[in-house]
Design an enzyme around this catalytic site. Structure first.
Site, mmCIF file in Angstrom:
data_model
loop_
_atom_site.group_PDB
_atom_site.id
_atom_site.type_symbol
_atom_site.label_atom_id
_atom_site.label_comp_id
_atom_site.label_asym_id
_atom_site.label_seq_id
_atom_site.Cartn_x
_atom_site.Cartn_y
_atom_site.Cartn_z
ATOM 1 N N ARG A 99 0.951 -1.053 0.026
ATOM 2 C CA ARG A 99 -0.013 -0.297 0.040
ATOM 3 C C ARG A 99 0.878 1.159 -0.157
ATOM 4 N NH1 ARG A 99 -5.206 1.407 3.507
ATOM 5 N NH2 ARG A 99 -6.317 -0.120 1.822
ATOM 6 N N CYS A 251 -16.276 1.945 0.277
ATOM 7 C CA CYS A 251 -15.222 0.966 0.546
ATOM 8 C C CYS A 251 -14.824 1.184 2.060
ATOM 9 C CB CYS A 251 -14.027 1.092 -0.232
ATOM 10 S SG CYS A 251 -13.422 2.858 0.018
#
Ligand code: CP
Ligand code: NVA
Length: 294
Positions: A99, A251
């Site tokens: 990430r 999300c």
């Protein structure tokens, strides 16, 4: 040759179909230990709740284990190159989730790694999340192809950009409702229709999606973003304009009262918590696909 999953286009439409089929099986039977003894590194340059927990649970439930390394605790924070980190980590683990901020960093890392690299969110996309989103659409409404999905709010976000990428792969129509300055680069639209009028975009919508107005790394712009996007809250009046059976996705993390009202996220159209759960099932299928070359 190792396979990476940096963008949704890294898998073909057929591979995506197989992945969803396998995710359904894995959801129905959670006790399958197909990755016994395998390791997954999770490297985080940004905060996370769901991505960290769901990937740790994914590999653990399949019989493997995760090693989570926040970047600031690694030697990268003291100047070691991403490439050296990728080369070394590839000698220890079977796959790496990264990430990061810049997509160039993600690509450089993946190029140096000799095991599969998964994009766990970058500035340019959040492909594992969009997999979970579309899997949720399939579960709730049936085949994704032919559906009308409307993304409302910050359509320049990584989520909206991955939805643009997904539309031709999965065969759904995409509409984006966002003011100027909060839209994806034109070259990434891939047929998505763009409007500044969310009410118009909502006509015939099967799925309504939104995301935070200020993504990680944009905190300095928070005030301007709140102002620019204030007419784009997904609230009950907006959802009432979509199809009666429409589902709403986000999300997470969410900011109730900003991009979505409490009544919508906690209301009857919301599939947000199934969506969050489905991260687990699709990621298990993805890890199998990349590590076992299924
Ligand atoms: N949706 C998502 O990726 O959440 P986290 O930032 O908590 O991982
Ligand atoms: N667009 C958001 C998604 C968080 C999962 C961000 O990048 O912060």
């Amino acid at each position: 040759m190792k396979r990476d999953f940096l963008t949704l286009s890294d898998l073909s439409s057929d591979e995506h179909l197989l992945l969803f089929r396998r995710a359904h099986e894995l959801k129905a039977n959670r006790r399958q230990r197909t990755l016994e003894g395998r390791s997954l590194l999770l490297l985080f340059e940004k905060a996370s709740t769901r991505t960290r927990i769901s990937f740790e649970a994914s590999i653990g439930q399949l019989g493997g284990h995760a090693i989570t390394l926040p970047m600031q605790e690694s030697q990268i924070a003291r100047g070691e190159t991403l490439e050296d980190t990728a080369r070394v980590a590839s000698r220890y683990v079977d796959a790496i989730m990264f990430r990061t901020h810049g997509d160039e960093r993600l690509k450089a890392f993946a190029a140096a790694a000799t095991v599969p690299v998964i994009n766990g969110l970058s500035d340019g996309g959040h492909p594992v999340q969009v997999l979970a989103d579309l899997f949720t659409v399939e579960e709730k409404l049936g085949e994704v192809a032919g559906k009308t999905i409307v993304f409302v709010g910050d359509c320049g976000s990584n989520m909206a950009r991955s939805f643009c990428e997904a539309a031709p792969i999965f065969g759904f129509s995409l509409r984006l409702a966002a003011p100027e300055g909060y839209r994806p680069p034109a070259a990434e639209l891939r047929g998505a229709r763009v409007t500044a009028n969310p009410a118009e975009a909502m006509q015939g919508a099967d799925v309504v999606v939104t995301d935070v107005w200020t993504s990680m790394g944009q905190e300095a712009e928070t005030k301007a973003r709140l102002q620019a996007l204030s007419a784009y809250t997904v609230d009950e009046a907006m959802v009432a304009k979509a199809r009666p059976q429409a589902i709403v996705l986000h999300c997470l993390p969410a900011h109730r009262g900003e991009e979505i009202s409490a009544g919508v996220i906690d209301g009857p159209h919301s599939a947000v918590f199934e969506e969050a759960e489905n991260r687990l099932h699709v990621q298990k299928a993805l890890l199998e696909h990349l590590i076992l070359r299924r």
